[in-house]
Every structure is written in C-alpha cells, then in structure tokens.
Write an enzyme that holds these catalytic residues in place. Structure first.
Site, PDB file in Angstrom:
ATOM      1  CG  HIS A 100      -9.290   5.260  19.525  1.00 26.06           C
ATOM      2  ND1 HIS A 100     -10.341   4.812  20.311  1.00 26.06           N
ATOM      3  CD2 HIS A 100      -8.231   5.371  20.358  1.00 26.06           C
ATOM      4  CE1 HIS A 100      -9.923   4.659  21.551  1.00 26.06           C
ATOM      5  NE2 HIS A 100      -8.646   4.990  21.612  1.00 26.06           N
ATOM      6  CD  GLU A 141      -4.719   3.189  21.703  1.00 24.52           C
ATOM      7  OE1 GLU A 141      -4.333   3.942  22.596  1.00 24.52           O
ATOM      8  OE2 GLU A 141      -5.725   3.424  20.995  1.00 24.52           O
TER       9      GLU A 141
END
Length: 254
Positions: free
Chosen positions: A96, A168
């Site tokens: 992430h 993302e």
C-alpha cells in the site's frame, strides 16, 4: 472465496480496536451478500484472529494489512506469513502507498512478500499506484509497469492468477483524495491487463483480478465496476461502517 465474483473490500487501517472489530465482524456475519459478490475486510493485526474466527465459514474473506517475507526471526514489530495463516486469514495486503511512503516498502520487498504469501497459501493483494507528480508528468503507465513487473518477478504462471492487483492512484486516496475519471481508470486498467498478459501469458494474465481503489463511494462504485477490466473495488473510509459497506457492495450490482 469466489474467484469469478466481483470483489468488494475494505481495509480498516488503524481503526477499530478489538472490541469494535468483533462488533463489526458480528454484524458482517449476520449479513448475506449476493453470490456474484466476493466481500472482504482487512482488520488491524490486534483483531485479525478474532475477526477470522467470527467470519470462519462465512463468505466474507479476511485479510491482513501487511507482513514480513520471512517465516520467523529477529524482526521486531513484524508479523510473519505463518502467523497470519495461523490466524485464519486468506488474504494479505502488500505494498500500500502508505507503507511505501512512510515505512520503507520498496518494489523489491513487495516481490519478496508476494512470494512468501503464495508459499503459505495466502492470496496477495498487491497495491500499485502513481503519485500526483507522476500523474502530472504523464508517466502513470511507466510507473505501474515497473511496480507490477517487479511485484510478479519470478512468480510462476500457475500462481499469477492467485494474485489480486489493486490500482490505487496515490492522488485519489485518503481524506483529501479526488475520484479518478472513469475514462482514465478504463485506460489504465486496460493497460494493466495487457501488461499481465505480456508477463504471464493470455490465460494467466486474463485471470488476474484487477481492483480499483481511490475515493470509491456508494455513488461511483458501480460506475467503476462496470468498466472493462475492473473486477471490483478496494474501498477506504466509505466502507468502514458495516452498513455502508453492505450498501456499497450491493450497489455495484444494482
């Protein structure tokens, strides 16, 4: 887990202590989701085993937010793949942007973790994304190609379909993020699909689930899922409330 379903999930990040996590898991356990959906949640480590126990046998899959690539050792503060597996988790989130930005995650450590996850029967959820600067300089495709190729380096063609990829955009996530334009997401996911096919071949590359994450809400989730090569959404704060999570998940197929 349903491999051909639409994936809808959320990471609780550094929210929900043990009591709140169990309460949320109890709510999820009482809910039913359409068969076409594969819901998943990723609680904090302090609640991982409790949430896994509560949702064991349930259609809601459970993942961990990070892990080390070694099975054991002198790695203070780290969690191993064997620990995650013993808790009962099925997924592990890797790479992430917050881990990359603040905690030293690199493309190389992402690759090590992908291999470790697969070795222990965990499904890696690999997050990739471009920064605002990379987006403005029009190098999104090059950035994602580097991250994806290194993440999957050395992964066998048979194992590639086990990897989930979440695109993302760093500029689209968080409280100050802005939703990406649907046309941009479509072009980017088409690019990712071509990359996957080049990396792993037509069959394996086409089987990988591509999720989109970044300011996903009840209002725009269905629009993203309707796009080619968008196999689901990875949602942030809009899905931390369990009822909101269910509404968003059901809304993508309404």
């Amino acid at each position: 887990m349903e491999r051909d379903a639409i994936w809808v999930g959320t990471s609780w990040k550094m929210n929900k202590g043990p009591a709140a996590s169990v309460a949320a898991a109890n709510e999820l356990a009482r809910m039913s989701f359409p068969a076409v959906l594969q819901p998943f949640v990723i609680p904090p480590f302090t609640s991982l085993k409790d949430v896994c126990d509560r949702l064991s046998g349930n259609r809601v899959a459970v993942g961990a937010q990070n892990m080390h690539w070694q099975d054991e050792g002198a790695w203070t503060g780290e969690i191993s793949p064997t620990m995650i597996s013993e808790c009962g988790a099925e997924l592990v989130e890797i790479g992430h942007s917050e881990r990359r930005t603040y905690f030293g995650e690199t493309d190389q450590t992402v690759n090590l973790k992908v291999h470790a996850a697969l070795r222990h029967g965990l499904r890696p959820l690999v997050c990739i994304g471009d920064t605002a600067d990379e987006y403005s300089y029009n190098v999104t495709n090059e950035t994602l190609a580097r991250q994806l190729k290194i993440a999957l380096h050395g992964v066998s063609e048979d194992d590639v379909p086990q990897v989930l990829i979440a695109y993302e955009p760093v500029w689209a996530i968080g409280a100050s993020g802005r939703p990406a334009d649907a046309a941009f997401v479509e072009r980017t996911h088409n690019h990712l699909r071509k990359l996957l096919i080049n990396i792993a071949g037509s069959s394996a590359g086409s089987a990988v689930k591509l999720l989109y994450g970044g300011s996903v809400t009840q209002d725009n989730a269905a629009g993203y899922v309707a796009l080619p090569n968008v196999n689901g959404v990875f949602v942030g704060r809009a899905a931390w409330n369990v009822e909101h999570f269910r509404a968003l998940a059901e809304g993508v197929i309404a």
